[in-house]
Write a protein that holds these residues in place. Structure first.
Motif, mmCIF file in Angstrom:
data_model
loop_
_atom_site.group_PDB
_atom_site.id
_atom_site.type_symbol
_atom_site.label_atom_id
_atom_site.label_comp_id
_atom_site.label_asym_id
_atom_site.label_seq_id
_atom_site.Cartn_x
_atom_site.Cartn_y
_atom_site.Cartn_z
ATOM 1 N N HIS A 110 0.811 -1.223 0.000
ATOM 2 C CA HIS A 110 0.000 0.000 0.000
ATOM 3 C C HIS A 110 0.850 1.281 0.000
ATOM 4 O O HIS A 110 0.561 2.229 -0.741
ATOM 5 N N HIS A 114 1.357 4.475 -2.565
ATOM 6 C CA HIS A 114 1.309 5.918 -2.293
ATOM 7 C C HIS A 114 2.536 6.614 -2.907
ATOM 8 O O HIS A 114 2.422 7.687 -3.483
ATOM 9 N N SER A 134 0.604 9.354 6.381
ATOM 10 C CA SER A 134 -0.776 8.905 6.192
ATOM 11 C C SER A 134 -1.447 8.704 7.541
ATOM 12 O O SER A 134 -0.936 9.125 8.574
ATOM 13 N N GLY A 135 -2.601 8.026 7.511
ATOM 14 C CA GLY A 135 -3.337 7.790 8.754
ATOM 15 C C GLY A 135 -2.647 6.762 9.638
ATOM 16 O O GLY A 135 -2.801 6.768 10.855
ATOM 17 N N GLY A 136 -1.871 5.873 9.038
ATOM 18 C CA GLY A 136 -1.240 4.811 9.824
ATOM 19 C C GLY A 136 0.277 4.887 9.836
ATOM 20 O O GLY A 136 0.927 4.145 10.578
ATOM 21 N N GLY A 161 -1.360 11.500 10.570
ATOM 22 C CA GLY A 161 -2.791 11.540 10.209
ATOM 23 C C GLY A 161 -3.668 11.188 11.406
ATOM 24 O O GLY A 161 -4.743 11.760 11.600
ATOM 25 N N ASP A 165 -6.614 13.349 13.118
ATOM 26 C CA ASP A 165 -7.961 12.808 13.333
ATOM 27 C C ASP A 165 -8.374 12.926 14.789
ATOM 28 O O ASP A 165 -9.530 13.219 15.110
ATOM 29 N N GLY A 178 -8.115 15.427 9.114
ATOM 30 C CA GLY A 178 -7.054 16.134 8.381
ATOM 31 C C GLY A 178 -7.543 17.286 7.514
ATOM 32 O O GLY A 178 -7.131 18.433 7.703
ATOM 33 N N ASP A 182 -6.970 21.268 8.347
ATOM 34 C CA ASP A 182 -6.169 21.982 7.359
ATOM 35 C C ASP A 182 -6.892 23.262 6.928
ATOM 36 O O ASP A 182 -6.306 24.348 6.866
ATOM 37 N N GLY A 266 -2.110 10.195 2.507
ATOM 38 C CA GLY A 266 -3.244 11.115 2.653
ATOM 39 C C GLY A 266 -2.856 12.512 3.089
ATOM 40 O O GLY A 266 -3.417 13.513 2.606
ATOM 41 N N ASN A 270 -2.118 18.008 2.447
ATOM 42 C CA ASN A 270 -2.102 19.161 3.357
ATOM 43 C C ASN A 270 -1.468 20.389 2.704
ATOM 44 O O ASN A 270 -0.323 20.347 2.242
ATOM 45 N N ASP A 300 -6.351 7.287 -0.468
ATOM 46 C CA ASP A 300 -6.294 5.920 -0.989
ATOM 47 C C ASP A 300 -7.006 5.812 -2.336
ATOM 48 O O ASP A 300 -8.120 6.300 -2.499
HETATM 49 O O1 KG4 Z 1 -3.339 7.544 2.952
HETATM 50 P P1 KG4 Z 1 -4.674 7.696 3.589
HETATM 51 O O2 KG4 Z 1 -5.842 8.048 2.717
HETATM 52 O O3 KG4 Z 1 -5.030 6.398 4.364
HETATM 53 C C1 KG4 Z 1 -4.041 5.646 5.003
HETATM 54 O O4 KG4 Z 1 -3.339 4.890 4.302
HETATM 55 O O5 KG4 Z 1 -3.915 5.867 6.228
HETATM 56 O O6 KG4 Z 1 -4.512 8.803 4.736
HETATM 57 C C2 KG4 Z 1 -5.593 9.184 5.514
HETATM 58 C C3 KG4 Z 1 -5.144 10.224 6.501
HETATM 59 C C4 KG4 Z 1 -6.210 10.599 7.524
HETATM 60 O O7 KG4 Z 1 -5.636 10.565 8.803
HETATM 61 C C5 KG4 Z 1 -6.613 12.004 7.112
HETATM 62 O O8 KG4 Z 1 -7.072 12.800 8.208
HETATM 63 C C6 KG4 Z 1 -5.314 12.530 6.553
HETATM 64 O O9 KG4 Z 1 -4.803 11.448 5.813
HETATM 65 N N1 KG4 Z 1 -5.511 13.697 5.667
HETATM 66 C C7 KG4 Z 1 -4.992 14.923 5.920
HETATM 67 C C8 KG4 Z 1 -5.430 15.770 4.880
HETATM 68 N N2 KG4 Z 1 -6.187 15.028 4.019
HETATM 69 C C9 KG4 Z 1 -6.221 13.759 4.518
HETATM 70 N N3 KG4 Z 1 -4.214 15.355 6.933
HETATM 71 C C10 KG4 Z 1 -3.852 16.658 6.920
HETATM 72 N N4 KG4 Z 1 -4.245 17.535 5.971
HETATM 73 C C11 KG4 Z 1 -5.018 17.141 4.935
HETATM 74 N N5 KG4 Z 1 -5.391 18.020 3.997
#
Ligand code: KG4
Ligand code: ZN
Length: 335
Positions: A110, A114, A134-136, A161, A165, A178, A182, A266, A270, A300
């Protein structure tokens, strides 16, 4: 070559069709509306929703691309890391198509996906540095060459991330936090001083202390009956959360022979991070090329999985078999 790619590692069901590196379609069906009321992703619900949506998403991606299943040459899918139930749905759909049409299966990591989302913007130049946010995950991945990944720094606790959240949840702003934080951050002022987390020479990160500092600040203000603007909290948090990414990137670029830096995941969407990173490169590292994925490919999506699969196929990497498993935890170094 025509690649059908499937991504289902978390709460997006996505299918893309690529003709070599050309993106013919990329359908993303988001589950956010279903998880929003729980303040985060409910894994069991996510798996069920993937089961409900996946066949429609495959059908739609083929229709938009004007491609028939008989024309597809490779089936790519996200093998991990992610929510195990969610991964299983995409993987099983991929295996079924591979079996029926006698096609090679291409499993994709994954986070590698990215990183390869950047390949829709620019050619890669090695050695390359990827900042995966990312979120993780929050990590620096060093790439000597195509599909060669070495983690040179990562978060010791929470991912960036996740911190976004959690702060959004405490402020009652909904999920995912996020994008909301932002947006609010640009409407407020960073008037609350917060500590720069893991402000040292290492390439590692730590976001749990910053997350707690923001939560404590909100509790303190509320206990004292002091009014505050959510915009100012968002702005104060974002300033520090991004500042440390910039500082650590500077450390890495000063020490490693990097030709290109790519931002991935993700949080790459930002606005503050995109602007500050561009400034850092323009001012201090003129010989380093910066790549930012287009906004539609930061979160994603299956397009990035298809792009990474394309390079796996070109590099003749070994392919998956019908008995391969989904991997909830999976280091990019093992891909
Ligand atoms: O990559 P992703 O879609 O999923 C994972 O693989 O985790 O990332 C999701 C994360 C979430 O925590 C979301 O709040 C964050 O990306 N995110 C952001 C923004 N857009 C998404 N964090 C900060 N600023 C943003 N504009
Ligand atoms: Zn992701």
């Amino acid at each position: 070559m025509i690649i059908l790619a499937i991504e289902s590692s978390c709460d997006d069901t996505s299918v893309a069709i690529l003709k070599d590196k050309e993106l013919l379609s990329n359908v993303v069906s988001s589950q956010i509306a279903f998880h929003n009321k729980y303040g985060g992703v409910m894994p069991e619900l996510a798996s069920r929703l993937h089961v409900e949506k996946i066949t429609y998403v495959i059908k739609e991606a083929l229709e938009i691309a004007n491609v028939k299943l008989e024309d597809v040459n490779y089936i790519a899918f996200t093998q991990g890391p992610g929510l195990i139930g969610s991964l299983h749905v995409g993987m099983q759909a991929a295996k079924t198509l591979a079996l029926l049409y006698n096609l090679p299966l291409v499993p994709v990591h994954h986070l590698a996906g990215h990183i390869y989302a950047n390949r829709f913007e620019k050619e890669f130049q090695f050695p390359m540095l990827a900042l995966v946010v990312s979120g993780g995950h929050t990590e620096f991945v060093y790439m000597e060459d195509e599909l060669k990944f070495k983690i040179i720094g990562s978060t010791l606790d929470d991912a960036i991330g996740e911190a976004y959240d959690k702060v959004a949840r405490v402020l009652g702003l909904g999920y995912p936090g996020g994008p909301i934080i932002d947006k609010l951050a640009h409407e407020g002022k960073a008037i609350y001083p917060l500590p720069l987390p893991k402000n040292d020479q290492s390439f590692d990160f730590s976001y749990s202390g910053l997350k707690s500092a923001v939560i404590n600040l909100i509790h303190k203000l509320e206990k004292r009956n002091e009014s505050y603007l959510k915009e100012d909290i968002a702005s104060s948090f974002q300033k520090v959360a991004v500042e440390i990414l910039i500082k650590k990137t500077r450390h890495v670029l000063n020490q490693m022979p990097v030709k290109m830096i790519a931002i991935a995941g993700g949080v790459a969407a930002n606005q503050e991070l995109r602007t500050r990173m561009q400034e850092l490169i323009n001012k201090e590292f003129k010989n380093v090329e910066l790549s930012l994925p287009r906004l539609s490919l930061c979160g994603d999506n299956a397009a990035m999985i298809g792009m990474c699969a394309y390079y796996r196929i070109l590099n003749n990497n070994e392919f998956g078999s019908l008995d391969c498993s989904a991997l909830a935890t999976y280091s990019i170094e093992k891909f």
